[in-house]
Design a protein around this motif. Structure first.
Motif, short mmCIF file in Angstrom:
data_model
loop_
_atom_site.label_atom_id
_atom_site.label_comp_id
_atom_site.label_asym_id
_atom_site.label_seq_id
_atom_site.Cartn_x
_atom_site.Cartn_y
_atom_site.Cartn_z
N GLU A 11 0.83 -1.21 0.00
CA GLU A 11 0.00 0.00 0.00
C GLU A 11 0.86 1.26 0.00
N PHE A 12 1.94 1.27 0.78
CA PHE A 12 2.84 2.42 0.78
C PHE A 12 3.36 2.67 -0.64
N LYS A 13 3.86 1.63 -1.27
CA LYS A 13 4.42 1.77 -2.62
C LYS A 13 3.35 2.20 -3.63
N SER A 21 8.75 10.79 -6.38
CA SER A 21 9.52 9.63 -5.97
C SER A 21 8.63 8.46 -5.56
N SER A 22 9.00 7.27 -5.98
CA SER A 22 8.22 6.09 -5.62
C SER A 22 8.64 5.54 -4.25
N SER A 23 9.59 6.20 -3.60
CA SER A 23 10.04 5.73 -2.29
C SER A 23 9.61 6.65 -1.15
N THR A 24 8.87 7.72 -1.48
CA THR A 24 8.37 8.63 -0.45
C THR A 24 6.93 9.02 -0.75
N ILE A 51 -4.03 16.49 8.41
CA ILE A 51 -2.97 15.87 7.61
C ILE A 51 -1.67 16.67 7.76
N ASP A 52 -1.76 18.01 7.70
CA ASP A 52 -0.56 18.84 7.88
C ASP A 52 0.09 18.57 9.23
N GLN A 53 -0.71 18.56 10.27
CA GLN A 53 -0.19 18.34 11.61
C GLN A 53 0.42 16.95 11.74
N LEU A 54 -0.28 15.96 11.25
CA LEU A 54 0.20 14.59 11.34
C LEU A 54 1.48 14.40 10.53
N MET A 55 1.49 14.93 9.34
CA MET A 55 2.68 14.79 8.51
C MET A 55 3.87 15.51 9.14
N GLY A 56 3.62 16.69 9.69
CA GLY A 56 4.68 17.43 10.35
C GLY A 56 5.28 16.68 11.53
N SER A 57 4.43 15.93 12.23
CA SER A 57 4.93 15.18 13.38
C SER A 57 5.73 13.94 12.97
N LEU A 58 5.52 13.48 11.75
CA LEU A 58 6.22 12.28 11.27
C LEU A 58 7.45 12.58 10.43
N ASP A 59 7.46 13.73 9.77
CA ASP A 59 8.52 14.11 8.83
C ASP A 59 9.77 14.55 9.59
N GLU A 60 10.60 13.60 9.96
CA GLU A 60 11.77 13.88 10.81
C GLU A 60 12.78 14.82 10.18
N ASN A 61 12.99 14.73 8.88
CA ASN A 61 13.99 15.59 8.23
C ASN A 61 13.38 16.83 7.58
N ASN A 62 12.08 17.04 7.80
CA ASN A 62 11.38 18.23 7.31
C ASN A 62 11.56 18.49 5.81
N ASP A 63 11.53 17.41 5.03
CA ASP A 63 11.67 17.59 3.58
C ASP A 63 10.34 17.62 2.85
N GLU A 65 8.18 15.23 2.65
CA GLU A 65 7.79 13.91 2.18
C GLU A 65 8.05 12.90 3.30
N LEU A 66 7.37 11.77 3.22
CA LEU A 66 7.55 10.73 4.23
C LEU A 66 8.19 9.50 3.61
N THR A 67 9.28 9.06 4.22
CA THR A 67 9.88 7.78 3.85
C THR A 67 9.05 6.68 4.49
N PHE A 68 9.31 5.45 4.13
CA PHE A 68 8.59 4.35 4.75
C PHE A 68 8.88 4.31 6.25
N THR A 69 10.11 4.58 6.64
CA THR A 69 10.47 4.59 8.06
C THR A 69 9.69 5.65 8.82
N GLU A 70 9.55 6.84 8.23
CA GLU A 70 8.76 7.89 8.87
C GLU A 70 7.29 7.49 8.94
N PHE A 71 6.77 6.93 7.86
CA PHE A 71 5.38 6.47 7.81
C PHE A 71 5.14 5.37 8.85
N TRP A 72 6.11 4.51 9.04
CA TRP A 72 5.99 3.39 9.97
C TRP A 72 5.68 3.87 11.38
#
Length: 87
Positions: A11-13, A21-24, A51-63, A65-72
């Motif tokens: 589902e992530f992919k 990017s297909s990896s974020t 969604i903004d708040q949730l994504m901001g709390s997960l996006d560790e490098n503030n780029d 986008e969310l990597t799978f590790t951040e999404f996890w």
């Protein structure tokens, strides 16, 4: 559990491959994934502010986008809440 992990990866992919990017996950991809796949677990999943708040709390490098590790992290939080485990 192996099937559940495979489903999460698939589902992530699927959502990550929609733009860029297909990896974020971009913000739009993340909102689409959360709204369609986690709407019963994420309160106000279709609200852009949520969604903004949730994504901001997960996006560790503030780029933006969310990597799978951040999404996890979200998956872990949701699972803990559903299982009534303390965090």
């Amino acid at each position: 559990m192996e099937a559940a992990i495979s489903t999460l990866i698939t589902e992530f992919k699927k959502y990550a491959g929609k733009d860029g990017s297909s990896s974020t996950l971009s913000k739009d991809e993340f909102q689409s994934l959360v709204s369609s796949q986690l709407s019963h677990f994420v309160k106000n999943a279709s609200d852009p502010g949520t969604i903004d708040q949730l994504m901001g709390s997960l996006d560790e490098n503030n780029d933006g986008e969310l990597t799978f590790t951040e999404f996890w992290q979200l998956i872990g939080k949701v699972a803990c809440q559903q299982g009534c485990f303390s965090q």
